[in-house]
Design a protein around this motif. Structure first.
Motif, PDB file in Angstrom:
ATOM      1  N   GLY A   1       0.788  -1.231   0.000  1.00  0.00           N
ATOM      2  CA  GLY A   1       0.000   0.000   0.000  1.00  0.00           C
ATOM      3  C   GLY A   1       0.815   1.272   0.000  1.00  0.00           C
ATOM      4  O   GLY A   1       0.343   2.309   0.482  1.00  0.00           O
ATOM      5  N   LEU A   2       2.019   1.245  -0.555  1.00  0.00           N
ATOM      6  CA  LEU A   2       2.885   2.424  -0.572  1.00  0.00           C
ATOM      7  C   LEU A   2       2.762   3.178  -1.894  1.00  0.00           C
ATOM      8  O   LEU A   2       2.537   2.582  -2.950  1.00  0.00           O
ATOM      9  CB  LEU A   2       4.340   2.016  -0.348  1.00  0.00           C
ATOM     10  CG  LEU A   2       4.647   1.393   1.011  1.00  0.00           C
ATOM     11  CD1 LEU A   2       6.066   0.821   1.032  1.00  0.00           C
ATOM     12  CD2 LEU A   2       4.475   2.423   2.118  1.00  0.00           C
ATOM     13  N   SER A   3       2.946   4.492  -1.830  1.00  0.00           N
ATOM     14  CA  SER A   3       2.836   5.337  -3.022  1.00  0.00           C
ATOM     15  C   SER A   3       4.022   6.281  -3.110  1.00  0.00           C
ATOM     16  O   SER A   3       4.245   7.095  -2.214  1.00  0.00           O
ATOM     17  CB  SER A   3       1.538   6.158  -2.977  1.00  0.00           C
ATOM     18  OG  SER A   3       0.411   5.315  -2.974  1.00  0.00           O
ATOM     19  N   GLY A   4       4.762   6.175  -4.206  1.00  0.00           N
ATOM     20  CA  GLY A   4       5.811   7.127  -4.490  1.00  0.00           C
ATOM     21  C   GLY A   4       5.309   8.183  -5.450  1.00  0.00           C
ATOM     22  O   GLY A   4       4.118   8.494  -5.499  1.00  0.00           O
ATOM     23  N   ASP A   5       6.209   8.720  -6.254  1.00  0.00           N
ATOM     24  CA  ASP A   5       5.867   9.765  -7.210  1.00  0.00           C
ATOM     25  C   ASP A   5       6.437   9.381  -8.571  1.00  0.00           C
ATOM     26  O   ASP A   5       7.490   8.743  -8.655  1.00  0.00           O
ATOM     27  CB  ASP A   5       6.430  11.116  -6.751  1.00  0.00           C
ATOM     28  CG  ASP A   5       6.043  12.237  -7.678  1.00  0.00           C
ATOM     29  OD1 ASP A   5       6.853  12.563  -8.579  1.00  0.00           O
ATOM     30  OD2 ASP A   5       4.942  12.788  -7.528  1.00  0.00           O
ATOM     31  N   ILE A   6       5.788   9.789  -9.643  1.00  0.00           N
ATOM     32  CA  ILE A   6       6.240   9.424 -10.970  1.00  0.00           C
ATOM     33  C   ILE A   6       7.668   9.877 -11.234  1.00  0.00           C
ATOM     34  O   ILE A   6       8.431   9.206 -11.925  1.00  0.00           O
ATOM     35  CB  ILE A   6       5.278   9.987 -12.050  1.00  0.00           C
ATOM     36  CG1 ILE A   6       5.652   9.448 -13.427  1.00  0.00           C
ATOM     37  CG2 ILE A   6       5.257  11.515 -12.014  1.00  0.00           C
ATOM     38  CD1 ILE A   6       4.638   9.781 -14.498  1.00  0.00           C
ATOM     39  N   ASN A   7       8.063  11.010 -10.659  1.00  0.00           N
ATOM     40  CA  ASN A   7       9.422  11.532 -10.834  1.00  0.00           C
ATOM     41  C   ASN A   7      10.345  11.202  -9.665  1.00  0.00           C
ATOM     42  O   ASN A   7      11.523  11.573  -9.675  1.00  0.00           O
ATOM     43  CB  ASN A   7       9.379  13.047 -11.037  1.00  0.00           C
ATOM     44  CG  ASN A   7       8.643  13.436 -12.303  1.00  0.00           C
ATOM     45  OD1 ASN A   7       8.853  12.843 -13.359  1.00  0.00           O
ATOM     46  ND2 ASN A   7       7.751  14.423 -12.192  1.00  0.00           N
ATOM     47  N   ASN A   8       9.809  10.529  -8.668  1.00  0.00           N
ATOM     48  CA  ASN A   8      10.594  10.195  -7.475  1.00  0.00           C
ATOM     49  C   ASN A   8      10.048   8.912  -6.861  1.00  0.00           C
ATOM     50  O   ASN A   8       9.362   8.941  -5.844  1.00  0.00           O
ATOM     51  CB  ASN A   8      10.528  11.348  -6.458  1.00  0.00           C
ATOM     52  CG  ASN A   8      11.390  11.094  -5.236  1.00  0.00           C
ATOM     53  OD1 ASN A   8      12.424  10.412  -5.304  1.00  0.00           O
ATOM     54  ND2 ASN A   8      10.971  11.631  -4.096  1.00  0.00           N
ATOM     55  N   PRO A   9      10.344   7.765  -7.475  1.00  0.00           N
ATOM     56  CA  PRO A   9       9.822   6.507  -6.934  1.00  0.00           C
ATOM     57  C   PRO A   9      10.277   6.274  -5.491  1.00  0.00           C
ATOM     58  O   PRO A   9      11.402   6.618  -5.129  1.00  0.00           O
ATOM     59  CB  PRO A   9      10.420   5.447  -7.874  1.00  0.00           C
ATOM     60  CG  PRO A   9      10.765   6.184  -9.121  1.00  0.00           C
ATOM     61  CD  PRO A   9      11.159   7.559  -8.685  1.00  0.00           C
ATOM     62  N   LEU A  10       9.407   5.694  -4.704  1.00  0.00           N
ATOM     63  CA  LEU A  10       9.732   5.353  -3.322  1.00  0.00           C
ATOM     64  C   LEU A  10      10.624   4.115  -3.342  1.00  0.00           C
ATOM     65  O   LEU A  10      10.221   3.063  -3.817  1.00  0.00           O
ATOM     66  CB  LEU A  10       8.442   5.109  -2.542  1.00  0.00           C
ATOM     67  CG  LEU A  10       8.525   4.978  -1.025  1.00  0.00           C
ATOM     68  CD1 LEU A  10       7.159   5.265  -0.402  1.00  0.00           C
ATOM     69  CD2 LEU A  10       8.995   3.606  -0.590  1.00  0.00           C
ATOM     70  N   LYS A  11      11.848   4.241  -2.818  1.00  0.00           N
ATOM     71  CA  LYS A  11      12.846   3.179  -2.932  1.00  0.00           C
ATOM     72  C   LYS A  11      13.009   2.429  -1.609  1.00  0.00           C
ATOM     73  O   LYS A  11      13.119   3.045  -0.554  1.00  0.00           O
ATOM     74  CB  LYS A  11      14.194   3.751  -3.367  1.00  0.00           C
ATOM     75  CG  LYS A  11      14.158   4.402  -4.745  1.00  0.00           C
ATOM     76  CD  LYS A  11      15.516   4.935  -5.145  1.00  0.00           C
ATOM     77  CE  LYS A  11      15.468   5.583  -6.529  1.00  0.00           C
ATOM     78  NZ  LYS A  11      16.786   6.105  -6.948  1.00  0.00           N
ATOM     79  N   VAL A  12      13.043   1.099  -1.711  1.00  0.00           N
ATOM     80  CA  VAL A  12      13.219   0.252  -0.528  1.00  0.00           C
ATOM     81  C   VAL A  12      14.197  -0.875  -0.864  1.00  0.00           C
ATOM     82  O   VAL A  12      14.043  -1.545  -1.891  1.00  0.00           O
ATOM     83  CB  VAL A  12      11.888  -0.365  -0.057  1.00  0.00           C
ATOM     84  CG1 VAL A  12      12.126  -1.271   1.156  1.00  0.00           C
ATOM     85  CG2 VAL A  12      10.871   0.709   0.285  1.00  0.00           C
ATOM     86  N   ASP A  13      15.180  -1.081   0.002  1.00  0.00           N
ATOM     87  CA  ASP A  13      16.006  -2.285  -0.021  1.00  0.00           C
ATOM     88  C   ASP A  13      15.512  -3.175   1.107  1.00  0.00           C
ATOM     89  O   ASP A  13      15.574  -2.793   2.287  1.00  0.00           O
ATOM     90  CB  ASP A  13      17.489  -1.945   0.179  1.00  0.00           C
ATOM     91  CG  ASP A  13      18.086  -1.267  -1.044  1.00  0.00           C
ATOM     92  OD1 ASP A  13      17.595  -1.494  -2.156  1.00  0.00           O
ATOM     93  OD2 ASP A  13      19.047  -0.486  -0.880  1.00  0.00           O
TER      94      ASP A  13
END
Length: 257
Positions: free
Chosen positions: A117-129
């Motif tokens: 259920g996470l939301s990033g941005d088209i120009n700034n994807p939400l990054k997770v390792d």
């Protein structure tokens, strides 16, 4: 004032600032723990009633929180933790932070529904390792995220996600990225059965074997395969470009157009 005195003054000033920032971080971390404990005390917590916007939440704090989750693992409603982790990450991202690390390797059991259920941005994807193992239904229904998974992943990871990138560096169990839309999906190890079935407008890269029934019913997608293709995979494809440099079982590609 000599240059040495001036330099010493700046070092002391920066040290005091660092100590102050650390104290503020500890206070905020304490607030997060108190909210989390209240969250666990409820059988059905309502996300709308949890306010985190007045707490500065950094990626380092989230990483520490995830490492310390094991201290609460024996509490009756510990399974609710997964929703709280998503809340922390989303709020931190909304505050302008990015590139999070989630590590569950010290937990006793796989945890389900993490990172969903996470939301990033088209120009700034939400990054997770993400360092696992991970239970079923993790990273579901995300939008504009970029997730790297290190560790085995159970069923349904990434299902229903859109405009995202998922990189799996260890074996999946099954149903990875089912019905994903407009995603880049990379399997650097065996993808597991039924992976990427029903995807649409995706780019899927299998760098190891394509397991049973994978990529069935895919639409308008690019599929690149470097490992062996197992039975009943790549069936019922519609409008897909498929590139294979591997051994293919005879019943693949049936009913594809």
């Amino acid at each position: 004032m000599s240059l040495l005195d001036d330099l010493s003054g700046k070092i002391e000033e920066e040290s005091n600032l660092s100590t102050k920032v650390d104290k503020i971080s500890r206070v905020n971390y304490g607030k997060i723990n108190r909210i989390y404990e209240d969250w666990l005390s409820s059988r059905a917590p309502d996300k709308k009633t949890v306010s985190l916007s007045d707490i500065k939440i950094t990626p380092a704090m989230i990483e520490e929180f995830c490492l310390n989750m094991r201290m609460y693992e024996d509490m009756p409603y510990f399974g609710l933790t997964t929703g709280f982790v998503s809340l922390l990450i989303q709020e931190s991202f909304n505050q302008g932070y990015n590139h999070f690390k989630v590590d569950t390797r010290k937990l006793k059991f796989e945890r389900h529904n993490l990172l969903s259920g996470l939301s990033g941005d088209i120009n700034n994807p939400l990054k997770v390792d993400a360092f696992g193992p991970f239970g079923s239904s993790c990273a579901k229904e995300n939008i504009f995220v970029d997730m790297n998974f290190y560790g085995p992943v159970s069923s349904g990871c990434g299902a229903g996600s859109m405009f995202s990138k998922f990189t799996f560096n260890e074996k999946n169990r099954d149903l990875a990225c089912e019905n994903a839309v407009s995603c880049d999906i990379i399997f650097n190890e065996d993808a597991g059965s039924y992976s990427t079935i029903g995807v649409r407008d995706c780019k899927v890269i299998f760098n190891k074997s394509v397991e049973h029934c994978s990529a069935k019913n895919a639409q308008n997608s690019v599929i690149i395969v470097s490992g062996d293709v197992k039975k009943q995979s790549l069936q019922n494809l519609t409008g897909c470009d498929v590139y294979i440099n591997a051994k293919i079982d005879e019943d693949c590609f049936t009913d594809s157009v």
